[in-house]
Every structure is written in structure tokens, then in C-alpha cells.
Design a protein around this motif. Structure first.
Motif, PDB file in Angstrom:
ATOM      1  N   ASN A   1      27.981  25.916  27.205  1.00 14.44           N
ATOM      2  CA  ASN A   1      27.656  27.350  26.252  1.00 14.44           C
ATOM      3  C   ASN A   1      26.373  27.109  25.604  1.00 14.44           C
ATOM      4  OD1 ASN A   1      29.894  28.491  26.590  1.00 14.44           O
ATOM      5  ND2 ASN A   1      30.866  27.653  24.537  1.00 14.44           N
ATOM      6  N   ARG A   2      26.107  25.743  25.299  1.00 14.09           N
ATOM      7  CA  ARG A   2      25.084  25.448  24.540  1.00 14.09           C
ATOM      8  C   ARG A   2      23.564  26.003  25.432  1.00 14.09           C
ATOM      9  NH1 ARG A   2      24.621  19.758  22.058  1.00 14.09           N
ATOM     10  NH2 ARG A   2      26.285  20.827  20.346  1.00 14.09           N
TER      11      ARG A   2
ATOM     12  N   SER B   1      23.298  29.291  25.862  1.00 10.91           N
ATOM     13  CA  SER B   1      22.408  30.257  24.745  1.00 10.91           C
ATOM     14  C   SER B   1      21.083  29.748  24.409  1.00 10.91           C
ATOM     15  CB  SER B   1      23.331  29.746  23.417  1.00 10.91           C
ATOM     16  OG  SER B   1      23.899  29.890  23.069  1.00 10.91           O
ATOM     17  N   SER B   2      20.386  28.455  25.490  1.00 10.18           N
ATOM     18  CA  SER B   2      19.634  27.814  25.255  1.00 10.18           C
ATOM     19  C   SER B   2      18.294  28.718  26.261  1.00 10.18           C
ATOM     20  CB  SER B   2      19.320  26.295  25.603  1.00 10.18           C
ATOM     21  OG  SER B   2      18.001  26.330  24.976  1.00 10.18           O
TER      22      SER B   2
ATOM     23  N   THR C   1      19.331  31.781  26.753  1.00 12.21           N
ATOM     24  CA  THR C   1      18.618  32.837  26.897  1.00 12.21           C
ATOM     25  C   THR C   1      17.764  32.922  25.704  1.00 12.21           C
ATOM     26  OG1 THR C   1      21.472  33.548  26.988  1.00 12.21           O
ATOM     27  CG2 THR C   1      20.064  34.942  25.351  1.00 12.21           C
ATOM     28  N   LEU C   2      17.966  32.210  24.558  1.00 13.45           N
ATOM     29  CA  LEU C   2      16.848  32.331  23.536  1.00 13.45           C
ATOM     30  C   LEU C   2      14.918  32.202  24.236  1.00 13.45           C
ATOM     31  CD1 LEU C   2      16.134  31.710  21.130  1.00 13.45           C
ATOM     32  CD2 LEU C   2      16.357  29.474  20.785  1.00 13.45           C
TER      33      LEU C   2
END
Length: 309
Positions: A24-25, A28-29, A31-32
């Protein structure tokens, strides 16, 4: 349940939970990073318009390439990236011709007569153009629904450009459509090379490959084109060189590597709409009612192509 199973089960659950957190991390990274790339790309046309306040089109493109190449070269040296193999240089030349030289030059020439909002709608067709070129290059056969959406998007953009130019294509439109083709070829070849080397290295080496030509172009451009230095002009030059060309492509490829091309491409759908916002906020342009409507229609067509094979 045995004592051994009772002891190992919590450990298995804990390991699985850690893997899920790390996954998940990573999403998220990624996508950012990809989102930062899209934002950087959406500012390219406003940055180019600012740069044209100080430099001629040929000077701006050449200086942009020089600054981006120096930045990329310093980065490649810092992390000690080895030279690509000889078999990859032809592909890097295609990337350089399409992404480093062709697209910036053609869009810069177009922006001398076209507004950034107009150019944003036309270039919003780039994902579809890339898909077509990629299918021809790789022999892939997308579905009829894919081609239907691609043709619909092309019709929307063509209708928009004809309506905006009084029923005939302008020279600026010709530059924009040519930019779509050369950039699609560069993206397609870059994607192929990204299978054997990191995507940001593909861009970095393509920039370095163009450095001698860029330096020569800068000398000639500055000698024959007038220069009127302004704050906007310098900021625009630095942004399109370091922000759009190097930083934007760097975070875009890093993010795409973490979340995958399919998910990253969904984020890029917002790029034309973001450029329309920047054109109003930074340049004071007044949008015609057709611009956001056409941009949204193209976005819908591209979304369909992303959801079918």
C-alpha cells in the motif's frame, strides 16, 4: 490444531500484514510521483508561453534542451549509470528526435500563433496517438471498441480545431498534429527501451545524446533571434528545461514503475484540463466554451481506451 501450527500462524499473519502495508505504501508513493509528473507536464505550455517572452522559438527549444541535458548528465554521473549498449543507441536516437527535439520544437512554433488552451485540447489526443503508433510498432491488435473510442477522440479534436480556426487548419494546428506523431513515436520507442533500462535513464541518455546539437542550436539561435530578458521569460525557460523535461519525466517514470502504466495513464487524463486551468490563472487567457467541452470529450474517449484491450 497442533502447537506448531498455533505458533506459526501468528507469524504468517504478521508477515502478510507487513507485506500488505509495504504494498500500500508503494502504491501511495507511486501515485504521488506520477501525479507530480502530470502536474509538471500540464505546466509545460504556460512555461513555454512565458519563455517566448524572452527568447525566439529556436533559441528557447535549444536552451531548454541544453539545461535539461546538463541536469540529466549530472544526475547520471552522480549515480554512476553505465553507458547503454550499442544496440540501444538507435532507439535512444528515436526518443531524442521525438521527445527531446521534435515535440518541444513543434509545440513551441505552434504556440506563436495558438493559445495554450487550444494547444492543450489538441495535444490531449497524445495518449490515443501513442496507442495507435504503439500498435503499429508492436503488432498489437486492440479491440474494435478501442479503435472506436480512438477515432471518436480524433474527430472531436479535429472538429474543435476547425471550429476554432474558421473552418480551415492553421499553421499552428499543423505543428501540433506533427508534434503528436513525433512524440508518440518517441514514447513508443522509450517504452520499449524501458524494458531493459530504467525509464528515467532512457530520457537522461536521450537528452545527453542531443547535447552537441542543442549547444550548436543555442549558439545559432541566440545569434539570429532577439533576446529580451524578463522574469517570466527566465522562469519559463528554467521550468520547461528542469521542471517539465527532466523532473517531470523522472517522477513520471518512477511512479509508473511502482503503480504500473495502466494506473499511471489514468492520472494523465487530467493533464489537458489542468493546462486549461493554468492558461487562465497564469496567462490570463479567456477560454471559449468549446475548449473545456472538447477537453472533457477527449478525456472520456481516452478513458474508454484505457478500460478495453
Amino acid at each position: 490444531m497442533t502447537a506448531q501450527n498455533s505458533a506459526t500462524r501468528p507469524t504468517t499473519i504478521a508477515v502478510g500484514g507487513l507485506r500488505g502495508r509495504f504494498a500500500n505504501r508503494s502504491v501511495s508513493s507511486g501515485t504521488l510521483l506520477a501525479s507530480l509528473g502530470v502536474i509538471a507536464f500540464s505546466l509545460t505550455f504556460p512555461g513555454t508561453a512565458w519563455g517566448l517572452e524572452s527568447f525566439g522559438p529556436w533559441s528557447l527549444v535549444a536552451l531548454r534542451s541544453v539545461l535539461a541535458a546538463l541536469t540529466a548528465g549530472a544526475f547520471l554521473l552522480a549515480v554512476r549509470v553505465p553507458l547503454p549498449g550499442r544496440e540501444h543507441w538507435a532507439g535512444l536516437a528515436v526518443v531524442a528526435a521525438g521527445v527531446v527535439v521534435g515535440f518541444p520544437l513543434l509545440t513551441t512554433l505552434a504556440l506563436q500563433t495558438s493559445t495554450t488552451s487550444h494547444a492543450a485540447v489538441v495535444v490531449g489526443l497524445l495518449p490515443l496517438t501513442t496507442a495507435v503508433v504503439s500498435s503499429l510498432r508492436t503488432g498489437a491488435r486492440p479491440s474494435r471498441r478501442f479503435w472506436g473510442a480512438a477515432v471518436a477522440g480524433a474527430v472531436v479534436v479535429l472538429g474543435f480545431t476547425l471550429a476554432q480556426s474558421g473552418g480551415a487548419l492553421s499553421a499552428g494546428d499543423g505543428f501540433l498534429f506533427a508534434a503528436l506523431l513525433v512524440c508518440a513515436a518517441g514514447y513508443t520507442e522509450g517504452a520499449r527501451l524501458a524494458r531493459v533500462m530504467a525509464g528515467w535513464q532512457v530520457v537522461g541518455w536521450a537528452l545527453v545524446l542531443c547535447l552537441p546539437l542543442s549547444v550548436a542550436g543555442s549558439v545559432l539561435g541566440l545569434a539570429y533571434e532577439p533576446v529580451h530578458l524578463t522574469a517570466h521569460g527566465l522562469v519559463g525557460l528554467v521550468w520547461v528545461a528542469v521542471g517539465s523535461t527532466f523532473f517531470g519525466l523522472y517522477v513520471w517514470y518512477r511512479g509508473m514503475a511502482e503503480i504500473g502504466p495502466a494506473r499511471a495513464s489514468q492520472l494523465q487524463l487530467a493533464q489537458p484540463l489542468l493546462t486549461l486551468i493554468w492558461s487562465v490563472a497564469l496567462l490570463g487567457e479567456h477560454l471559449t466554451p468549446a475548449a473545456p467541452v472538447a477537453a472533457c470529450a477527449v478525456l472520456v474517449c481516452i478513458t474508454v481506451t484505457q478500460r478495453v484491450k
